[in-house]
Design a protein around this motif. Structure first.
Motif, mmCIF file in Angstrom:
data_model
loop_
_atom_site.group_PDB
_atom_site.id
_atom_site.type_symbol
_atom_site.label_atom_id
_atom_site.label_comp_id
_atom_site.label_asym_id
_atom_site.label_seq_id
_atom_site.Cartn_x
_atom_site.Cartn_y
_atom_site.Cartn_z
ATOM 1 N N LYS A 138 0.837 -1.207 0.000
ATOM 2 C CA LYS A 138 0.000 0.000 0.000
ATOM 3 C C LYS A 138 0.875 1.262 0.000
ATOM 4 O O LYS A 138 0.623 2.203 -0.757
ATOM 5 C CB LYS A 138 -0.924 0.000 1.220
ATOM 6 N N ALA A 139 1.922 1.275 0.811
ATOM 7 C CA ALA A 139 2.830 2.423 0.860
ATOM 8 C C ALA A 139 3.542 2.606 -0.474
ATOM 9 O O ALA A 139 3.731 3.737 -0.936
ATOM 10 C CB ALA A 139 3.850 2.259 1.985
ATOM 11 N N LEU A 140 3.921 1.519 -1.110
ATOM 12 C CA LEU A 140 4.583 1.591 -2.415
ATOM 13 C C LEU A 140 3.653 2.188 -3.462
ATOM 14 O O LEU A 140 4.046 3.043 -4.251
ATOM 15 C CB LEU A 140 5.052 0.204 -2.848
ATOM 16 N N ILE A 141 2.402 1.764 -3.459
ATOM 17 C CA ILE A 141 1.428 2.286 -4.420
ATOM 18 C C ILE A 141 1.180 3.768 -4.177
ATOM 19 O O ILE A 141 1.123 4.563 -5.115
ATOM 20 C CB ILE A 141 0.110 1.483 -4.348
ATOM 21 N N GLU A 142 1.054 4.168 -2.912
ATOM 22 C CA GLU A 142 0.758 5.569 -2.572
ATOM 23 C C GLU A 142 1.929 6.503 -2.840
ATOM 24 O O GLU A 142 1.750 7.600 -3.348
ATOM 25 C CB GLU A 142 0.341 5.678 -1.106
ATOM 26 N N THR A 143 3.143 6.083 -2.501
ATOM 27 C CA THR A 143 4.293 6.985 -2.586
ATOM 28 C C THR A 143 5.192 6.720 -3.784
ATOM 29 O O THR A 143 5.968 7.587 -4.171
ATOM 30 C CB THR A 143 5.163 6.871 -1.322
ATOM 31 N N GLY A 144 5.120 5.516 -4.336
ATOM 32 C CA GLY A 144 6.012 5.165 -5.431
ATOM 33 C C GLY A 144 7.409 4.809 -4.945
ATOM 34 O O GLY A 144 8.308 4.569 -5.728
ATOM 35 N N LYS A 145 7.590 4.764 -3.616
ATOM 36 C CA LYS A 145 8.892 4.430 -3.044
ATOM 37 C C LYS A 145 8.725 3.258 -2.087
ATOM 38 O O LYS A 145 7.735 3.153 -1.376
ATOM 39 C CB LYS A 145 9.465 5.620 -2.266
ATOM 40 N N LEU A 146 9.719 2.403 -2.081
ATOM 41 C CA LEU A 146 9.692 1.244 -1.195
ATOM 42 C C LEU A 146 10.516 1.558 0.038
ATOM 43 O O LEU A 146 11.705 1.851 -0.051
ATOM 44 C CB LEU A 146 10.256 0.016 -1.909
ATOM 45 N N ARG A 147 9.857 1.517 1.188
ATOM 46 C CA ARG A 147 10.563 1.746 2.448
ATOM 47 C C ARG A 147 11.342 0.500 2.825
ATOM 48 O O ARG A 147 11.029 -0.591 2.374
ATOM 49 C CB ARG A 147 9.572 2.029 3.576
ATOM 50 N N SER A 148 12.322 0.691 3.677
ATOM 51 C CA SER A 148 13.044 -0.476 4.171
ATOM 52 C C SER A 148 12.112 -1.291 5.053
ATOM 53 O O SER A 148 11.085 -0.806 5.517
ATOM 54 C CB SER A 148 14.285 -0.047 4.949
ATOM 55 N N ARG A 149 12.478 -2.515 5.302
ATOM 56 C CA ARG A 149 11.629 -3.391 6.117
ATOM 57 C C ARG A 149 11.430 -2.797 7.505
ATOM 58 O O ARG A 149 12.281 -2.111 8.039
ATOM 59 C CB ARG A 149 12.263 -4.764 6.248
ATOM 60 N N GLU A 150 10.304 -3.161 8.084
ATOM 61 C CA GLU A 150 10.014 -2.704 9.431
ATOM 62 C C GLU A 150 10.994 -3.337 10.412
ATOM 63 O O GLU A 150 11.520 -4.412 10.174
ATOM 64 C CB GLU A 150 8.579 -3.087 9.789
ATOM 65 N N LYS A 151 11.207 -2.677 11.530
ATOM 66 C CA LYS A 151 12.183 -3.164 12.498
ATOM 67 C C LYS A 151 11.786 -4.499 13.106
ATOM 68 O O LYS A 151 12.624 -5.257 13.541
ATOM 69 C CB LYS A 151 12.391 -2.132 13.597
ATOM 70 N N ASP A 152 10.497 -4.797 13.161
ATOM 71 C CA ASP A 152 10.071 -6.045 13.784
ATOM 72 C C ASP A 152 10.033 -7.218 12.805
ATOM 73 O O ASP A 152 9.475 -8.256 13.111
ATOM 74 C CB ASP A 152 8.705 -5.876 14.448
ATOM 75 N N TYR A 153 10.671 -7.073 11.661
ATOM 76 C CA TYR A 153 10.677 -8.140 10.666
ATOM 77 C C TYR A 153 11.361 -9.379 11.236
ATOM 78 O O TYR A 153 12.419 -9.315 11.812
ATOM 79 C CB TYR A 153 11.409 -7.693 9.397
#
Length: 164
Positions: free
Chosen positions: A78-93
């Protein structure tokens, strides 16, 4: 497939299906492949087909139980679709349950199994974090995910005007 016992228990249906793969006739392997992947088999290398089928069966089973991972992936998409950027993985991965993390430290191999409840199994004991296991192994305080290779070291930025 490794036949040794691991502290993590696979659901019996998956384990029994995987154990039966070497005994299945090739016609049943082909039919199982078509059912799981929706395509004809890509080649006739039986070992390749059995391993891919075993992996797919595990993915299907763990997809049912690892809702946290699915929710995390949905948020990232969802974040990728909205911003066009891929965030790094969440800390709790955390790695997928049943994964085995292997680290050689001072010529000794250490194996950790990721359990379905988010705990880690190491040498017959359960731990809440990889960092606790890392402290047990090294006697120092490191990042457990970094120690086991799940996270890349943080790169520090060079100061402006500094020479390399």
């Amino acid at each position: 497939m490794n036949a040794r016992n691991t502290p993590y228990s696979f659901p019996p249906s998956v384990l029994s299906q995987i154990a039966q793969l070497p005994r299945l006739p090739m016609t049943e392997i082909k039919a199982l492949w078509k059912r799981l992947f929706g395509t004809e088999i890509p080649n006739y290398n039986r070992q390749f087909l059995e391993r891919r089928i075993a992996h797919k069966l595990q993915l299907i089973e763990f997809r049912k139980t690892n809702h946290r991972l699915l929710e995390s992936n949905e948020r990232r998409i969802k974040a990728l679709i909205e911003t066009g950027k891929l965030r790094s993985r969440e800390k709790d991965y955390r790695p997928i349950p049943g994964s085995e993390l292997i680290r050689i430290h001072k010529d000794v191999e250490h194996r950790v199994v990721v359990e379905a409840d988010g705990q880690y199994q190491y040498e017959g004991s359960r731990y809440a974090s990889l960092s606790a296991i890392e402290r047990e192994i090294t006697g120092t305080r490191w990042s457990g995910p970094l120690f086991f290779g799940l996270k890349a070291p943080v790169k520090t930025k060079a100061k402006k005007g500094a020479r390399r």
